[in-house]
Design an enzyme around this catalytic site. Structure first.
Site, mmCIF file in Angstrom:
data_model
loop_
_atom_site.group_PDB
_atom_site.id
_atom_site.type_symbol
_atom_site.label_atom_id
_atom_site.label_comp_id
_atom_site.label_asym_id
_atom_site.label_seq_id
_atom_site.Cartn_x
_atom_site.Cartn_y
_atom_site.Cartn_z
ATOM 1 N N ILE A 30 10.069 16.344 -82.096
ATOM 2 C CA ILE A 30 10.990 17.271 -82.753
ATOM 3 C C ILE A 30 11.822 17.948 -81.664
ATOM 4 O O ILE A 30 11.275 18.566 -80.750
ATOM 5 C CB ILE A 30 10.238 18.338 -83.566
ATOM 6 C CG1 ILE A 30 9.309 17.685 -84.593
ATOM 7 C CG2 ILE A 30 11.250 19.267 -84.243
ATOM 8 C CD1 ILE A 30 9.999 16.854 -85.633
ATOM 9 N N LYS A 31 13.145 17.831 -81.777
ATOM 10 C CA LYS A 31 14.022 18.409 -80.769
ATOM 11 C C LYS A 31 14.357 19.856 -81.122
ATOM 12 O O LYS A 31 14.814 20.148 -82.233
ATOM 13 C CB LYS A 31 15.315 17.598 -80.655
ATOM 14 C CG LYS A 31 15.113 16.223 -80.056
ATOM 15 C CD LYS A 31 16.411 15.438 -79.985
ATOM 16 C CE LYS A 31 17.382 16.026 -78.987
ATOM 17 N NZ LYS A 31 18.614 15.216 -78.866
ATOM 18 N N ILE A 32 14.126 20.740 -80.159
ATOM 19 C CA ILE A 32 14.400 22.167 -80.335
ATOM 20 C C ILE A 32 15.295 22.625 -79.187
ATOM 21 O O ILE A 32 14.958 22.428 -78.020
ATOM 22 C CB ILE A 32 13.096 22.981 -80.336
ATOM 23 C CG1 ILE A 32 12.211 22.556 -81.523
ATOM 24 C CG2 ILE A 32 13.395 24.480 -80.386
ATOM 25 C CD1 ILE A 32 10.870 23.258 -81.564
#
Length: 391
Positions: free
Chosen positions: A139-141
């Site tokens: 998951i890219k944050i």
């Protein structure tokens, strides 16, 4: 012929693809890159998805079904993008299994409009994790100030994270701190640390683009001589900080519990200035335990004429610090450069996300009227996606 990408992999650099589309998946192109070009991971971003959905013929059946169900545009975007990412995770699963869960990862980004809302970012990260439901997902944050606590809280849930939009050294240090805190909390929560992965996406070419523009404005010979040096120096000093953090006693305690280090990932590695070597941001950033995510054009360029000269990062730190000192001496404020790049990075991804929403909305409306989805789900193009430099 020499397998240059294999040499790069042997030097400790994981080759990842900075692109994804349903055409690439359905044609077998991604699997071919995995098998033949040593591609061991995939990154996406809103610009990449905006471009991918412009190839609407590959999405028509799903758009028609979504329109029939009457879903809203945001749910439709989630269904379309997570479908592709789930498929890509399955394609990359052999790399994941073969590397003990280190590689074979595929990234999907939270809604960039939530970049300054930590609680919403965590909630969306959990939703995407459930939707894709694959162990090799990232998951890219975004690494905004508000994103730091979201990184920690997401990792604490046992969710693997790709931290994106890192431009500066101090923010990178804060990202590593957020990672360590997240793993410590995950351990306390009973999660298996060996199953949690993370990379820190440190953007490269955009730094040169911004600094070079300022050097041109200064105009002196001394200033012009510094063009094309800031990005590599910045990344090299980031790797120095990485080696310090991941040799600390705090890290060793987590490693003993099964944790894997958060690898530096060099992002935005396509060369924006045609005067520079097209693989400069690969050749000059070779170091063990790193990832380089590249557009397909850069992968093929390196396979053709890239030079793997061993470690080009370790031992460069003093020279990199001199570049920073020289930049300061000609009046380039690197703190302002970094702040500008972070702000623009979030704004660009927000704009791409809005473009994606607008395009899908039009396609849903057309499908609902029985006209089929027009080939206008987005107006992006391949060049725009490459220039965005995702990770």
């Amino acid at each position: 012929m020499t397998d240059k990408l294999n040499e790069l992999t042997a030097a400790g650099v994981a080759v990842w693809l900075d692109d994804l589309s349903r055409v690439r998946l359905s044609s077998g192109g991604l699997d071919q890159l995995r098998r033949e070009k040593h591609v061991a991971g995939v990154t996406t971003n809103p610009t990449i998805f905006a471009k991918a959905l412009s190839d609407a013929d590959e999405y028509n059946w799903q758009l028609r079904d979504l329109a029939t169900r009457g879903v809203d545009v945001e749910e439709a975007v989630r269904m379309l993008t997570t479908y592709d990412v789930r498929w890509a995770c399955d394609v990359m699963r052999p790399s994941y299994d073969g590397s003990d869960g280190i590689d074979g990862r595929v990234s999907i980004e939270v809604d960039p409009r939530s970049a300054h809302d930590a609680d919403k970012t965590v909630a969306e990260a959990k939703a995407l994790w459930w939707l894709v439901d694959r162990p090799n997902l990232y998951i890219k944050i975004p690494a905004t100030e508000e994103g730091l606590s979201a990184i920690t809280d997401t990792l604490a849930e046992g969710i693997s994270v790709n931290v994106t939009l890192i431009f500066g050294l101090d923010r990178y240090s804060a990202v590593m701190e957020a990672f360590l805190a997240g793993l410590e909390q995950a351990k306390a929560n009973g999660h298996d640390l060996s199953k949690i992965g993370s990379v820190a996406s440190f953007f490269v070419s955009r730094v040169d683009s911004e600094v070079d523009k300022r050097l041109e404005k200064v105009g002196s010979d001394q200033a012009k001589a510094l063009k094309g040096k800031a990005a590599v120096a910045n990344a090299q000093l980031a790797y120095e900080r990485y080696t310090e953090v991941f040799s600390s006693d705090r890290w060793k305690a987590l490693a003993a519990a099964g944790a894997h280090p958060q690898r530096p990932l060099w992002a935005s590695t396509s060369t924006k200035n045609p005067d520079y070597r097209d693989v400069i941001y690969v050749e000059e950033l070779i170091a063990a335990g790193t990832v380089n995510t590249m557009p397909e054009s850069v992968i093929h360029a390196y396979a053709d004429h890239g030079e793997t000269r061993g470690d080009t990062v370790t031992g460069s730190y003093d020279a990199a610090r001199k570049v920073f000192a020289d930049l300061e001496s000609v009046g380039v404020d690197m703190a302002d450069v970094i702040a500008t790049l972070e702000r623009e990075g979030v704004e660009k991804f927000e704009a791409s996300w809005q473009e994606l929403l607008d395009g899908v909305r039009k396609s849903l409306e057309a499908a609902a009227k029985g006209k089929g989805a027009p080939n206008k789900a987005a107006k992006g193009n391949a060049k725009a996606a490459e220039q965005a430099g995702g990770a």
